[in-house]
Design a protein around this motif. Structure first.
Motif, mmCIF file in Angstrom:
data_model
loop_
_atom_site.group_PDB
_atom_site.id
_atom_site.type_symbol
_atom_site.label_atom_id
_atom_site.label_comp_id
_atom_site.label_asym_id
_atom_site.label_seq_id
_atom_site.Cartn_x
_atom_site.Cartn_y
_atom_site.Cartn_z
ATOM 1 N N PRO A 124 -48.275 94.423 -19.822
ATOM 2 C CA PRO A 124 -47.483 95.113 -20.857
ATOM 3 C C PRO A 124 -46.039 95.355 -20.422
ATOM 4 C CG PRO A 124 -49.626 96.157 -20.581
ATOM 5 C CD PRO A 124 -49.494 95.161 -19.478
ATOM 6 N N ASN A 125 -45.822 95.630 -19.150
ATOM 7 C CA ASN A 125 -44.465 95.894 -18.659
ATOM 8 C C ASN A 125 -43.571 94.661 -18.755
ATOM 9 O OD1 ASN A 125 -44.865 98.646 -17.867
ATOM 10 N ND2 ASN A 125 -45.991 97.924 -16.076
ATOM 11 N N LEU A 126 -44.175 93.482 -18.628
ATOM 12 C CA LEU A 126 -43.411 92.246 -18.710
ATOM 13 C C LEU A 126 -42.864 92.050 -20.124
ATOM 14 C CD1 LEU A 126 -42.432 89.735 -17.238
ATOM 15 C CD2 LEU A 126 -44.601 88.624 -17.814
ATOM 16 N N ILE A 127 -43.703 92.295 -21.124
ATOM 17 C CA ILE A 127 -43.239 92.190 -22.507
ATOM 18 C C ILE A 127 -42.193 93.265 -22.791
ATOM 19 C CG2 ILE A 127 -43.876 92.464 -24.939
ATOM 20 C CD1 ILE A 127 -46.448 91.121 -24.429
ATOM 21 N N LEU A 128 -42.466 94.493 -22.355
ATOM 22 C CA LEU A 128 -41.591 95.613 -22.672
ATOM 23 C C LEU A 128 -40.204 95.445 -22.057
ATOM 24 C CD1 LEU A 128 -41.358 98.242 -24.170
ATOM 25 C CD2 LEU A 128 -42.309 99.432 -22.176
ATOM 26 N N ILE A 129 -40.145 94.999 -20.822
ATOM 27 C CA ILE A 129 -38.842 94.856 -20.169
ATOM 28 C C ILE A 129 -38.048 93.706 -20.800
ATOM 29 C CG2 ILE A 129 -39.332 93.229 -18.281
ATOM 30 C CD1 ILE A 129 -37.936 95.335 -16.435
ATOM 31 N N THR A 130 -38.750 92.660 -21.242
ATOM 32 C CA THR A 130 -38.075 91.584 -21.971
ATOM 33 C C THR A 130 -37.549 92.099 -23.299
ATOM 34 O OG1 THR A 130 -39.639 89.995 -21.000
ATOM 35 C CG2 THR A 130 -38.324 89.241 -22.860
ATOM 36 N N LEU A 131 -38.376 92.882 -23.987
ATOM 37 C CA LEU A 131 -37.997 93.449 -25.271
ATOM 38 C C LEU A 131 -36.755 94.332 -25.134
ATOM 39 C CD1 LEU A 131 -40.651 94.862 -27.742
ATOM 40 C CD2 LEU A 131 -38.349 95.768 -27.666
ATOM 41 N N LEU A 132 -36.707 95.143 -24.082
ATOM 42 C CA LEU A 132 -35.565 96.038 -23.868
ATOM 43 C C LEU A 132 -34.280 95.240 -23.626
ATOM 44 C CD1 LEU A 132 -37.167 98.774 -21.549
ATOM 45 C CD2 LEU A 132 -36.652 98.946 -23.990
ATOM 46 N N SER A 133 -34.376 94.160 -22.855
ATOM 47 C CA SER A 133 -33.194 93.348 -22.581
ATOM 48 C C SER A 133 -32.670 92.688 -23.851
ATOM 49 C CB SER A 133 -33.509 92.288 -21.521
ATOM 50 O OG SER A 133 -34.399 91.302 -22.009
ATOM 51 N N VAL A 134 -33.598 92.226 -24.706
ATOM 52 C CA VAL A 134 -33.191 91.605 -25.973
ATOM 53 C C VAL A 134 -32.562 92.647 -26.891
ATOM 54 C CG1 VAL A 134 -34.012 90.442 -28.047
ATOM 55 C CG2 VAL A 134 -34.897 89.757 -25.816
#
Length: 320
Positions: free
Chosen positions: A166-176
Motif C-alpha cells: 500500500p505504501n508504494l501506491i500511496l507514495i506514487t500517488l502523492l508525487s503525482v
C-alpha cells in the motif's frame, strides 16, 4: 503510512520540485514551442522527475523486495531524462526500454507464464508506456489521468484485493498529486517531460499487471481505456493515411479538441479524466470478470469514439 509521514512526504516532494525548477532553469532544460506543440510559452521540462525520485524515497525509507522493478524504473527514467536534455539514439532508447520491461517481468515472475501470456504482457507494457508518453501533450492530462488511475488502484488494493505494498501506491500517488499542482494550470509551471510520462507509464504497468496476476482478471486493462481509445484510433488513422506512425505529430483527438476546436486544455484534460473515472467506477462496482464482456465494452466504446471523431474532425482529416 501515518498522516504525519504523508505531510512530510508532500513537503519533501514540493521542495524537490522547486529545487528542480531552479536547476532546470539554470541548465536550460525547457520546452520550446514548435509546430507540433499545444502550448505557446517556454516551460520547464522534466517536472515528472518527482515520480522516480518518490520511489527512491520509498526504497530508502521502507526498504523493498521490489528491487528489479525499481532498477527497471531507474534505467528507463535515466534514458528518458537524458532524452529530455538532448535527443537519445532511438536504438539505445529501445534497448533500455526492453531491458527495463524485462526487469519488471522478472519482478512479477512473468517469465514462468506460457508464451502467449508473455506476449500479451509485453505488448501491454510497451503499448501502455508509449501511450502515456503520446498522451502527454496538454496541461493537466498526465497528472490528472494518472491520479485518478492511482486512486482507483489504491482503492482496489485497500478494500478489494491486496496486490502490492500500500505504501508504494500511496507514495506514487502523492508525487503525482504534487506534480499536478504545478501542471494542472492554464499556464503550467512545468511539463512532465519524457522522464515523467515514461516513468509513470512504467509504474502503472507494474501495478496493473500485478493486479491482473493477483486476480486473474484481464478486465483491469480497462483502467486505461480512455487513453487506449485515443492512441489506438490515432495509430489506425495514421496507417490509413500512410503516415509514419513513429514520427512526432499532433493528430490525437485530445490535441484536435484543444488546438482546433478551441476547447481549453484543462477542459479537455477533465473530459478524459472524468471519462476514465466513470469507467473505473463501473469496473469496481459491477465486478466485471467476463473477458467477453470486456471485449464488448471495448468494442462498443471504440465504435462510439470513432463516430465522435468523424463527427468532430471529419472524413477528410481522418482518412486523408
Amino acid at each position: 503510512m501515518t498522516i504525519s509521514l504523508i505531510l512530510i512526504m508532500i513537503t519533501v516532494f514540493i521542495v524537490i520540485e522547486l529545487l528542480y525548477f531552479k536547476l532546470a532553469t539554470y541548465y536550460n532544460i525547457i520546452d520550446q514551442p514548435n509546430i507540433r506543440s499545444s502550448h505557446t510559452d517556454v516551460t520547464i521540462r522534466g517536472g515528472g522527475i518527482i515520480f522516480p525520485l518518490a520511489l527512491l524515497a520509498y526504497f530508502i525509507y521502507f526498504g523493498t523486495t521490489s528491487i528489479y522493478f525499481l532498477c527497471g524504473l531507474f534505467l528507463i527514467s535515466i534514458v528518458s531524462f537524458a532524452d529530455d536534455i538532448k535527443p537519445v539514439n532511438n536504438k539505445l532508447r529501445l534497448i533500455i526500454h526492453l531491458i527495463s520491461v524485462g526487469l519488471l517481468f522478472y519482478e512479477l515472475h512473468l517469465f514462468s507464464l506460457p508464451w502467449y501470456m508473455m506476449l500479451f504482457a509485453f505488448f501491454f507494457a510497451i503499448g501502455t508506456i508509449n501511450a502515456v508518453n503520446f498522451m502527454d501533450g496538454i496541461n493537466g492530462i498526465t497528472g490528472g489521468y494518472s491520479l485518478i488511475t492511482l486512486i482507483t488502484l489504491w482503492f482496489i488494493n485497500t478494500y478489494m484485493v491486496l496486490f502490492t505494498d500500500p505504501n508504494l501506491i500511496l507514495i506514487t500517488l502523492l508525487s503525482v498529486a504534487v506534480f499536478t499542482v504545478f501542471n494542472f494550470r492554464k499556464k503550467a509551471l512545468c511539463f512532465a517531460g519524457d522522464i515523467g510520462s515514461v516513468s509513470i507509464g512504467f509504474i502503472l504497468v507494474y501495478f496493473i499487471l500485478a493486479l491482473i496476476l493477483k486476480t486473474q482478471n484481464l478486465n483491469y486493462i480497462l483502467l486505461l481505456l480512455a487513453y487506449g481509445l485515443d492512441v489506438v484510433t490515432t495509430v489506425i488513422f495514421r496507417f490509413i493515411r500512410k503516415e509514419n506512425v513513429l514520427e512526432a505529430h499532433r493528430t490525437h483527438f485530445y490535441q484536435y479538441l484543444s488546438n482546433n476546436r478551441g476547447i481549453t486544455q484543462l477542459r479537455v484534460s477533465l473530459i478524459y479524466i472524468l471519462l476514465q473515472f466513470v469507467v473505473n467506477l463501473v469496473l469496481i462496482f459491477s465486478r466485471i470478470e467476463s473477458v467477453g464482456l470486456m471485449i464488448t465494452i471495448m468494442t462498443v466504446s471504440g465504435i462510439v469514439f470513432v463516430k465522435l471523431r468523424f463527427e468532430f474532425e471529419g472524413t477528410k482529416r481522418l482518412l486523408g
